[in-house]
Write a protein that holds these residues in place. Structure first.
Motif, PDB file in Angstrom:
ATOM      1  N   UNK A 136       1.788 -14.742  -4.550  1.00  8.27           N
ATOM      2  CA  UNK A 136       2.615 -14.289  -3.422  1.00  8.27           C
ATOM      3  C   UNK A 136       3.172 -12.903  -3.717  1.00  8.27           C
ATOM      4  N   UNK A 137       3.615 -12.672  -4.932  1.00  6.91           N
ATOM      5  CA  UNK A 137       4.111 -11.347  -5.303  1.00  6.91           C
ATOM      6  C   UNK A 137       3.001 -10.307  -5.276  1.00  6.91           C
ATOM      7  N   UNK A 138       1.759 -10.730  -5.553  1.00  9.07           N
ATOM      8  CA  UNK A 138       0.617  -9.814  -5.504  1.00  9.07           C
ATOM      9  C   UNK A 138       0.414  -9.251  -4.109  1.00  9.07           C
ATOM     10  N   UNK A 139       0.934  -9.939  -3.100  1.00  7.69           N
ATOM     11  CA  UNK A 139       0.847  -9.425  -1.728  1.00  7.69           C
ATOM     12  C   UNK A 139       1.367  -7.996  -1.659  1.00  7.69           C
ATOM     13  N   UNK A 140       2.384  -7.683  -2.448  1.00  5.21           N
ATOM     14  CA  UNK A 140       2.936  -6.324  -2.441  1.00  5.21           C
ATOM     15  C   UNK A 140       1.872  -5.307  -2.842  1.00  5.21           C
ATOM     16  N   UNK A 141       1.071  -5.661  -3.827  1.00  3.61           N
ATOM     17  CA  UNK A 141       0.044  -4.745  -4.309  1.00  3.61           C
ATOM     18  C   UNK A 141      -1.047  -4.546  -3.268  1.00  3.61           C
ATOM     19  N   UNK A 142      -1.505  -5.649  -2.669  1.00  2.05           N
ATOM     20  CA  UNK A 142      -2.580  -5.503  -1.688  1.00  2.05           C
ATOM     21  C   UNK A 142      -2.058  -4.853  -0.407  1.00  2.05           C
ATOM     22  N   UNK A 143      -0.791  -5.054  -0.083  1.00  6.70           N
ATOM     23  CA  UNK A 143      -0.199  -4.348   1.060  1.00  6.70           C
ATOM     24  C   UNK A 143      -0.272  -2.841   0.845  1.00  6.70           C
ATOM     25  N   UNK A 144       0.093  -2.384  -0.347  1.00  8.80           N
ATOM     26  CA  UNK A 144       0.027  -0.946  -0.633  1.00  8.80           C
ATOM     27  C   UNK A 144      -1.399  -0.423  -0.498  1.00  8.80           C
TER      28      UNK A 144
END
Length: 643
Positions: free
Chosen positions: A272-280
């Motif tokens: 779920x936190x990885x979402x931040x990376x893929x969002x970027x």
């Protein structure tokens, strides 16, 4: 979308290429029957309910009571609408398993309404409403939603009741009166949901308030101010753990509603936190996240797989590739939404391409990404039948509409091929332009809209490309022969097509040349006709020639061989020509790779025009009257037809 069961099938077929990714399969299974039911029950409606075309649904407010332990809904939906013609009655899509008890209009009850066997609610007004007049009414209803579409569902998670919705494509009508046709997004939607006080409600948009009207109830108010299709309206209710964070740059809210068991699982929480990376990454390649004024996040549900509910994807699992797929949909599927189920590749093909981007940029080393692409190609070319575009005859077959090989995998590869043709920078800018155009943004789109947007962004007309790869079927097989003569290398390219629906696939062909001392050169052969010759400069002795070296295009069983019979004279003789022929407004010359003066004569010998040919540029003939002409360049003559 939720149809990620299809991706599970694809991964199972190709997992031997990247066995280390086996965990990605788990949450992408089990929804095929769900979708089949959801679509089939309303197949008579298709893409459009003609009874709802006479008004614009601008706002809906849902004010209902829900309890996850009870399969029931009761309350009201207020709709604001604007007729586009004088209107004496109005229709809403609504399942007849729900009972409408009252319709209130301008403070008084309307008694003239009918619930029809066609799963519609017809309401007759006391007087005709003039066109372009904003008006509203409130429908009071209750009952147990239809189970046929499985759009409204209750279950248990770790012993606690949970209620979730999943409307796509025709399930919204099962639990609230709305307009399901793919032609009119709801400009604004409010949820006012009363539940027992121990539950939390997740939904689209921004959380406006949570209040406690009594000692035992809770009122949750969500609002979305972005246009939303009815099939993307969603909520989920249970004893969620709410996780509030920020995402993006500049940051905006990142809100997740997860089960307590998920909150305790380290892998799920890390993903779920990885979402931040893929969002970027996606903001870099696709453009600014489309719903920044509200949020992005996830709400857990019991369906399995995932569904791209606008601003808050519903998740039945937490693999990174599932997270990436649903996030891609926020741009492609939510901001711009397919305007007919025929064009569902504009949702699912794009989301599959989002997986390509996530795998390439974040998840896989290059060798694994190449194996992933090879797996995709092998799956797509495992059959020669079927087009990415769903023909009308296919709308009666749910498996055809949500076809994992065509809608998802081949649709995604169509975009990879466009990227190869245009180059990364131009392609990704064209994607940003596509969903940002005022006529398309937050609206419904068709393949023709995407094609027109590409033309506007790049100056290239991809009509023939879409005819071949989206509405056509199959794939090409190439036989490439080469021979080096000094610093010149000759190529002959022959092509066969796996399906008669495509006469020829015009494509730039990727060629990698490796020298005897390890040198490399990368060539592009613009293949526009069969048995075409090319002459390319290569300054070093060639050891090998590799075709489609990074799986840039779809093809199967192609061969590359050295042929000592090729010569410069054969290239000059056989490669010269004009295309298309007949032509309407433009001609292209092949076989001459330098500037050259040309003339055009009528068949009676009269000089019509003359000019200088520039390699790669079109020769304009729009001013010519229809008929036959002789084109002359370098003492070579060829006849063409202007129509």
């Amino acid at each position: 979308m939720r149809k990620l069961y299809l991706l599970g099938i694809l991964f199972l077929i190709t997992q031997h290429f990247y066995a280390q990714k086996q965990d990605l399969n788990t949450d992408m299974k089990g929804l095929r029957e769900k979708e089949k039911k959801s679509f089939t029950q309303k197949m008579n409606i298709g893409n459009v309910n003609a009874n709802t075309l006479n008004y614009d649904l601008q706002y809906q407010r849902m004010d209902v009571t829900l309890n996850p332990s009870v399969y029931n809904i009761s309350g009201s939906v207020t709709s604001h609408f604007k007729p586009n013609q004088n209107m004496g009655s109005i229709y809403f899509d609504l399942s007849n398993t729900l009972t409408v008890s009252q319709v209130k209009y301008h403070g008084t009850n309307i008694t003239s309404f009918q619930q029809l066997p066609s799963k519609e609610l017809k309401i007759d007004f006391p007087a005709s409403i003039p066109a372009n007049t904003l008006d509203s009414l409130t429908i009071y209803y209750s009952g147990a939603p239809s189970t046929a579409n499985d759009a409204f569902k209750t279950a248990l998670q770790s012993g606690t009741p949970v209620l979730s919705t999943l409307n796509e494509p025709y399930g919204a009508q099962d639990w609230f009166p709305t307009k399901q046709s793919l032609n009119d997004k709801i400009e604004r939607f409010d949820f006012k949901i009363t539940t027992p006080q121990n539950y939390s409600v997740a939904a689209n948009g921004k959380l406006m308030s949570e209040t406690f009207p009594t000692g035992t109830t809770k009122l949750t108010f969500w609002r979305t101010m972005y246009p939303t299709p009815a099939y993307l309206i969603a909520l989920s209710i249970t004893n969620f753990v709410k996780l509030t964070d920020t995402i993006g740059n500049p940051p905006f809210p990142f809100v997740n509603y997860v089960y307590p068991s998920t909150n305790a699982d380290a892998t799920s929480m890390s993903n779920i936190q990885w979402t931040k990376q893929v969002m970027n990454t996606f903001e870099t390649y696709f453009g600014e996240y489309p719903f920044r004024n509200e949020k992005y996040g996830h709400m857990e549900f019991m369906y399995g797989g995932g569904m791209e509910h606008q601003t808050m994807s519903s998740m039945g699992g937490w693999s990174k590739i599932l997270i990436a797929h649903e996030l891609t949909h926020q741009w492609f599927g939510d901001k711009v939404t397919c305007g007919a189920w025929n064009d569902i590749w504009l949702n699912e093909g794009f989301a599959t391409f989002g997986e390509h981007v996530a795998n390439e940029k974040l998840l896989m080393p290059n060798v694994d990404f190449m194996n992933y692409l090879l797996g995709q190609i092998n799956y797509i070319t495992s059959s020669t039948s079927g087009s990415v575009y769903v023909p009308d005859s296919g709308l009666s077959n749910i498996n055809r509409i949500f076809d994992s090989r065509l809608t998802y995998a081949k649709g995604g590869y169509v975009l990879r091929m466009l990227k190869w043709i245009l180059g990364d920078a131009v392609f990704y800018q064209a994607l940003k332009d596509y969903h940002a155009r005022p006529a398309l943004a937050y609206n419904y789109v068709r393949t023709s809209d995407f094609n027109a947007s590409l033309l506007q962004s790049t100056g290239k007309d991809f009509t023939e490309f879409f005819n071949d790869w989206v509405t056509g079927e199959g794939y090409p097989t190439y036989a490439i022969k080469w021979q080096q003569s000094g610093n010149q290398t000759l190529f002959k390219v022959s092509q066969t097509q796996s399906s008669p629906t495509v006469s020829f696939f015009e494509m730039p062909l990727p060629i990698k040349v490796t020298g005897t001392a390890g040198q490399t050169a990368y060539l592009v052969l613009n293949n526009t006709s069969n048995n075409q010759y090319f002459q390319e400069s290569v300054s070093f002795p060639i050891a090998s020639v590799q075709f489609n070296y990074e799986y840039q295009i779809l093809e199967k069983n192609s061969t590359v061989t050295q042929d000592n019979t090729l010569s410069v004279s054969s290239v000059e003789k056989e490669n010269f020509g004009l295309y298309p022929n007949p032509a309407k407004n433009e001609l292209y010359l092949k076989g001459i790779n330098r500037s050259a003066d040309f003339t055009i004569h009528a068949l009676d010998g009269k000089l019509v025009t003359k000019g200088t040919y520039q390699p790669g540029k079109a020769i304009g003939i729009s001013e010519l009257v229809p008929g036959g002409y002789i084109f002359t360049v370098d003492e070579k003559n060829i006849k063409f037809i202007k129509h």
